[in-house]
Design a protein around this motif. Structure first.
Motif, PDB file in Angstrom:
ATOM      1  N   PHE A  95      56.450  91.972  44.964  1.00 40.24           N
ATOM      2  CA  PHE A  95      55.332  92.485  44.430  1.00 40.24           C
ATOM      3  C   PHE A  95      54.783  91.845  42.992  1.00 40.24           C
ATOM      4  O   PHE A  95      53.541  91.635  42.743  1.00 40.24           O
ATOM      5  N   SER A  96      55.708  91.572  42.069  1.00 42.02           N
ATOM      6  CA  SER A  96      55.395  91.019  40.608  1.00 42.02           C
ATOM      7  C   SER A  96      54.900  89.712  40.862  1.00 42.02           C
ATOM      8  O   SER A  96      53.958  89.391  40.571  1.00 42.02           O
ATOM      9  N   TYR A 104      53.284  88.746  43.764  1.00 41.22           N
ATOM     10  CA  TYR A 104      52.060  88.580  44.099  1.00 41.22           C
ATOM     11  C   TYR A 104      50.985  88.917  43.056  1.00 41.22           C
ATOM     12  O   TYR A 104      49.763  88.539  43.112  1.00 41.22           O
ATOM     13  N   CYS A 105      51.483  89.874  42.372  1.00 47.58           N
ATOM     14  CA  CYS A 105      50.391  90.037  41.342  1.00 47.58           C
ATOM     15  C   CYS A 105      49.835  89.117  40.300  1.00 47.58           C
ATOM     16  O   CYS A 105      48.968  88.921  40.097  1.00 47.58           O
ATOM     17  N   HIS A 106      51.013  88.412  40.237  1.00 47.96           N
ATOM     18  CA  HIS A 106      50.823  87.198  39.340  1.00 47.96           C
ATOM     19  C   HIS A 106      49.941  85.931  39.904  1.00 47.96           C
ATOM     20  O   HIS A 106      49.045  85.535  39.239  1.00 47.96           O
ATOM     21  N   ASP A 159      47.931  86.546  42.357  1.00 46.10           N
ATOM     22  CA  ASP A 159      46.482  87.208  42.723  1.00 46.10           C
ATOM     23  C   ASP A 159      45.574  87.078  41.354  1.00 46.10           C
ATOM     24  O   ASP A 159      44.403  86.901  41.530  1.00 46.10           O
ATOM     25  N   LEU A 160      46.177  87.536  40.219  1.00 47.04           N
ATOM     26  CA  LEU A 160      45.278  87.754  38.943  1.00 47.04           C
ATOM     27  C   LEU A 160      45.138  86.392  38.453  1.00 47.04           C
ATOM     28  O   LEU A 160      44.205  86.592  37.566  1.00 47.04           O
ATOM     29  N   LEU A 167      49.959  92.466  50.924  1.00 53.05           N
ATOM     30  CA  LEU A 167      49.887  93.434  49.951  1.00 53.05           C
ATOM     31  C   LEU A 167      50.038  94.751  50.767  1.00 53.05           C
ATOM     32  O   LEU A 167      50.825  95.688  50.000  1.00 53.05           O
ATOM     33  N   TYR A 187      51.657  95.853  37.689  1.00 50.83           N
ATOM     34  CA  TYR A 187      50.257  95.303  37.919  1.00 50.83           C
ATOM     35  C   TYR A 187      49.736  95.592  36.549  1.00 50.83           C
ATOM     36  O   TYR A 187      48.760  94.782  36.099  1.00 50.83           O
ATOM     37  N   GLU A 204      50.518  92.527  34.060  1.00 50.77           N
ATOM     38  CA  GLU A 204      50.072  91.422  34.647  1.00 50.77           C
ATOM     39  C   GLU A 204      48.455  91.449  34.316  1.00 50.77           C
ATOM     40  O   GLU A 204      48.126  90.503  33.991  1.00 50.77           O
ATOM     41  N   VAL A 229      40.326  92.939  40.638  1.00 48.31           N
ATOM     42  CA  VAL A 229      41.303  94.253  40.186  1.00 48.31           C
ATOM     43  C   VAL A 229      40.795  95.256  41.129  1.00 48.31           C
ATOM     44  O   VAL A 229      41.644  96.000  41.848  1.00 48.31           O
ATOM     45  N   THR A 264      41.561  94.890  44.711  1.00 47.83           N
ATOM     46  CA  THR A 264      43.034  95.186  45.006  1.00 47.83           C
ATOM     47  C   THR A 264      43.675  96.579  45.131  1.00 47.83           C
ATOM     48  O   THR A 264      44.197  97.117  46.082  1.00 47.83           O
TER      49      THR A 264
END
Length: 977
Positions: free
Chosen positions: A358-359, A361-363, A365-366, A382, A401, A404, A465, A468
């Motif tokens: 998940f970490s 993915y957040c990195h 994605d953002l 997700l 999240y 990030e 954001v 998501t």
């Protein structure tokens, strides 16, 4: 029959009761006998006070009770109400020498003294007082029989014959005084030849004591007769109870014999069949258990395969199902003793893998390019990660999240600054190494473009954001919805089961009541579904895989738990991905609701983060006073850009962030202060250089005034080429009226319009601008008063004197400002909140101050002429020639005054001013005539004065605008007799 020596004293009537503290007169009140509770139900009831003198069941050491009686049992059980009573009952049974023997105290009973009852007396004394008070307040009804009262009176009379010594509570024959009183020694002394007499006395004493004993025994027998009904009733009840017990014992014996016969004839065969069916079911269970063990043995390899494909939810479901099977179905299996701990460790490993995934993915994605149109990255992944985290109750994934988001917001600003600086060739990046210093080297257009780019990317960032978080929000809501529906289904199922149990209990109760054997009422077909259902719960694989071909039957291949987990609820995300919700999400509604609130707060936090980073960017540029140096146009452009960004973020996130708005308000306040100080300084310089002469009005100022004629305040655009051809005008025309003004007032009008225009461009500074504009108007009023009325212009500008023309011009300028104050007030009122309307009182105060100033100028003009009249008329003499030199001088000064103000003030004000001046003239003329003692008598002096006054009146009315002025000069004469 003699009494025992240790017997207690026999009670007598109340008159002879020696151990009762308060003696009662029997003639005053006779208290009836009170019935004993639950001992003798057929006993006649009476007044409760009667028990105080009659024998009572209440235990009291000071009162006689039935427990003090030591009469033998045959006498007590003998019914005194029988018609024939055998008088020789005791002698026939025990013989003629029957006497009472002394009862030996028991060694097993303790010696009871008065001290044993001390605590009880202390506890019961208060209650006794209350009881006695209640009896006195509400005495019971007199319901006893009069015959009983008569017999009671008779018994009381008989008891009064017994001496009081026998009634004492401390009566004991072992006491010498008591013994001598009862048996005097003189009756037993035979000395002195008195033997026969003493013997007769002894016999008489014995008969007397026997008589006393008979009285007491009769009273005791009477009391027992009143309660004999209870004794006989108890004996009768005892016989009936024994008969009932005998019948019951016989019925139980017959029932046991019948049950034994039924068991032998009907149950043994059926039980044997049931045992065989149970053995068969046990064999099936063992077979299914072995199949289940074989399936569980394959759990770990299957989990590894699922993890290799990133199927975290499937792996967690398989582990959860296996753990449930191990705890319920396979509990105690020695070969699986370590499998539970291994699955727990594997579950912890999956938790770490999901958090790391998940970490990542957040990195990803953002931090992907903001120019990318795709708002959601790998939506299916997700959804899977969020389901897995929810299943494992890892509810802190939103913190990852959030961290990030903060990092990404910093990187956005940094990357925008780098891109902007690299595009400008004029910057020497080698000399200035720090990025912040390079950013400060940008001019306003370059920096404004950079800020616009940052706001654009922040807007895209917030939209991403929000998209998501909407996916996560929908996942949580789907789980919450599934929990609610599952709860509703469970409630419906419980209601159905309760109804079924009630119907089953009713049927079983009916069968038992009819005497039918319960097991015969249920056929084998009715028991089979229960057995199969119980078996099926232990018969399926944890990952819901199909059973092998050697399974017993299809229904037995799936467990109830696994089949329930197969049931899912589906919903769709905004991206079109179906969300499948498993039933084993063990999250409470409170936790899910809190998580939904946290998601919304995270979206608000994203907006706050963007605003905070934007504020820091603005403050870093404002360190050298860059923002304070912006002109009005630049600051207004910057303000509109920031307000647009604030509105965009509010639409995206649903809440207005206040940090950037506060920074904008702070900069706006600084801008307002600088704006006001510049214009106030400019106005001060203009006033210091103003010579208070009428100025020509350029065409652009006339256009400016004309634009305000419709009530709308706005600065007109400059028209190049046209203003150069038009000549300046002498006066300013405002709504048909001419205003002769000085140059300072024309610029003041433009400054006022700039204040109003700034309020339209920056609405947040309306209140500050109103305060500053009020201060500016007050400053102009006070400063102009100092320069003109206070003659400050003599030192500041170097004027020789303050003329009437200067005064009239100042008054007209003030009147022009007063004319526009209502327009300015309406402009600000339309832009203020209702709660801020109280600030409009500043305009009322300013209007009053200006009117007072105008009135002071008018009074000053009148005062100038008043002093002139006083000076000239004080030297007036009534003599030829006509008109006199004094009146010629007065008319000359009046003409000068008229010429000075006629082109400055309107006709109405000129007439009012000259009316006041004429009143002053009449006052001084009247005063001088009175001093000269000239009266209206038609004489020569009267004629000379009349000629001078006519000359004055004719000259004054010949002036422009004063032709119709009513001077009323007849008031100057005093009538003397």
């Amino acid at each position: 029959m003699a009494s025992s020596h240790s017997s207690s004293p026999v009670p007598q009537g109340s008159s002879s009761d020696v151990f009762i503290k308060k003696e009662v007169d029997p003639t005053k009140h006779i208290r009836p006998v009170q019935s004993l509770p639950d001992v003798c139900p057929k006993e006649p009831t009476g007044d409760s006070h009667s028990l105080c003198v009659a024998p009572s069941l209440v235990t009291d050491q000071h009162k006689w009770t039935i427990y003090h009686s030591k009469v033998n049992l045959p006498a007590a059980l003998n019914d005194p109400r029988l018609a024939k009573r055998e008088s020789d009952f005791f002698t026939k049974t025990w013989g003629l020498d029957f006497v009472d023997t002394e009862v030996i105290p028991s060694f097993y009973l303790p010696q009871i003294s008065k001290e044993h009852f001390t605590v009880y007396q202390q506890e019961i004394s208060q209650r006794e007082k209350i009881h006695e008070r209640c009896k006195n307040i509400c005495p019971p009804k007199d319901t006893f029989d009069r015959t009983l009262l008569h017999s009671h009176d008779k018994s009381r009379t008989d008891l009064e014959q017994v001496p009081k010594i026998f009634m004492k509570p401390d009566f004991a024959l072992d006491d010498s005084l008591t013994f001598n009183s009862v048996l005097p020694w003189s009756h037993f002394n035979t000395a002195g030849g008195k033997g026969n007499r003493d013997a007769a006395s002894s016999k008489l004493l014995q008969e007397k004591l026997s008589h006393y004993l008979d009285i007491v025994e009769v009273n005791i027998a009477h009391q027992i007769s009143l309660r004999s009904e209870a004794f006989f009733h108890a004996m009768t009840s005892q016989h009936e109870l024994q008969d009932y017990l005998k019948k019951t014992s016989q019925a139980v014996k017959m029932l046991r014999d019948k049950i034994a016969q039924i068991d032998k004839v009907m149950c043994e065969g059926s039980l044997h069949i049931l045992r065989l069916a149970l053995s068969r079911n046990n064999c099936v269970k063992v077979y299914n258990k072995l199949k289940l063990m074989a399936t569980v043995h394959q759990t770990q390899p299957t989990v590894q395969v699922l993890l290799s494909a990133s199927e975290f939810v499937g792996a967690l479901d398989l582990i959860s199902t296996t753990q449930e099977v191990l705890q319920q179905e396979l509990q105690g299996i020695h070969s699986f003793r370590h499998l539970g701990s291994q699955l727990c460790e594997l579950e912890k490993l999956i938790d770490k893998m999901m958090i790391a995934e998940f970490s990542t993915y957040c990195h990803s994605d953002l931090n992907r390019p903001l120019e990318d149109d795709c708002q959601i990255l790998e939506e299916e992944k997700l959804v899977s990660l969020v389901f897995g985290l929810l299943k494992q109750r890892k509810l802190n994934f939103l913190e990852i999240y959030s961290e990030e988001m903060i990092i990404t917001a910093k990187n956005i600003i940094k990357q925008c600054v780098i891109n902007k600086v690299s595009q400008i060739e004029e910057l020497d990046t080698d000399a200035v190494t720090k990025l912040a210093d390079q950013m400060r080297m940008l001019n306003f257009p370059q920096w404004f473009d950079l800020l616009k780019d940052i706001f654009f990317k922040f807007t895209v960032f917030l939209q991403r954001v929000k998209a998501t978080l909407n996916i996560i929000h929908n996942v949580v809501l789907s789980v919450l919805d599934k929990n609610q529906r599952t709860r509703e289904l469970e409630e419906i199922s419980q209601q159905k089961n309760a109804a079924k149990d009630n119907s089953l209990d009713t049927e079983v109760a009916y069968l038992i009541q009819e005497g039918i054997f319960v097991s015969d009422a249920f056929s084998e077909n009715e028991l089979t579904p229960i057995t199969i259902d119980t078996t099926s719960q232990r018969n399926a694989s944890p990952n819901s895989e199909p059973c092998s071909s050697d399974s017993v039957s299809e229904p037995e291949c799936t467990t109830d738990s696994s089949s329930s987990k197969e049931q899912t609820s589906s919903s769709a995300t905004p991206g079109g991905v179906d969300i499948m919700v498993n039933e084993d999400m063990k999250l409470t509604d409170l936790e899910l609701g809190k998580l939904v609130n946290n998601i919304q707060e995270l979206l608000y936090s994203a907006s706050d983060i963007c605003h905070d980073r934007a504020v820091k960017f603005l403050m870093s540029r404002a360190k050298d006073g860059f923002l304070e140096k912006l002109n009005s146009t630049e600051f207004i452009t910057l303000s509109r850009l920031m307000e647009t960004f604030i509105l965009d973020t509010e639409q995206i996130c649903g809440r207005k962030s206040m940090s950037l708005l506060g920074a904008l308000q702070s900069q706006a306040n600084k801008f307002v202060n600088r704006f006001h100080e510049e214009r106030k300084t400019k106005l001060s310089l203009l006033l210091d250089n103003e010579r208070w002469k009428q100025a020509d009005v350029p065409a652009e100022f006339q256009d400016l005034v004309d634009s305000l004629s419709d009530g709308k305040i706005a600065l007109p655009e400059k028209k190049s080429g046209v203003t150069e051809e038009r000549k300046p005008a002498e006066v300013l025309i405002v709504e048909g009226q001419q205003y002769a003004v000085v140059g300072t007032v024309l610029l003041l009008i433009r400054i006022i319009l700039e204040y109003c225009q700034c309020v339209d461009n920056i609405p947040s500074v309306t209140t500050d601008m109103l305060t500053r504009l009020s201060d500016l108007l007050k400053y102009f009023n006070s400063r102009s008063c100092q320069l003109v009325l206070g003659a400050g212009a003599l030192q500041v500008v170097g004027l020789k004197t303050i003329t009437t023309k200067n005064l009239a011009l100042s008054s007209r300028c003030l009147q022009l400002i007063v004319h526009y104050i209502p327009v300015i007030r309406a402009h600000f009122e339309a832009r203020l909140q209702p709660k801020q309307y109280s600030m409009l009182r500043h305009f009322d105060h300013i209007t009053k101050d200006y009117h007072d100033h105008i009135a002071e100028i008018s009074a000053k003009l009148v005062a100038i002429m008043d002093s002139l009249f006083d000076k000239l008329l004080s030297k007036y003499e009534v003599k030829a020639p006509v008109p006199s030199a004094c009146f010629r001088n007065i008319c000359k000064q009046m003409t000068k005054m008229h010429e000075a103000i006629i082109d400055l003030l309107p006709e109405e004000q000129t007439q009012m001013l000259f009316l006041r001046i004429n009143a002053s003239y009449k006052f001084h003329l009247k005063k001088q005539l009175s001093h000269l003692n000239v009266i209206n008598d038609g004489g020569p002096q009267n004629g000379l004065v009349t000629a001078d006054v006519a000359f004055y009146t004719g000259n004054l009315q010949a002036l422009k605008g004063l032709k119709d002025l009513d001077l009323n000069m007849a008031e100057i004469w005093e009538q003397k007799r």
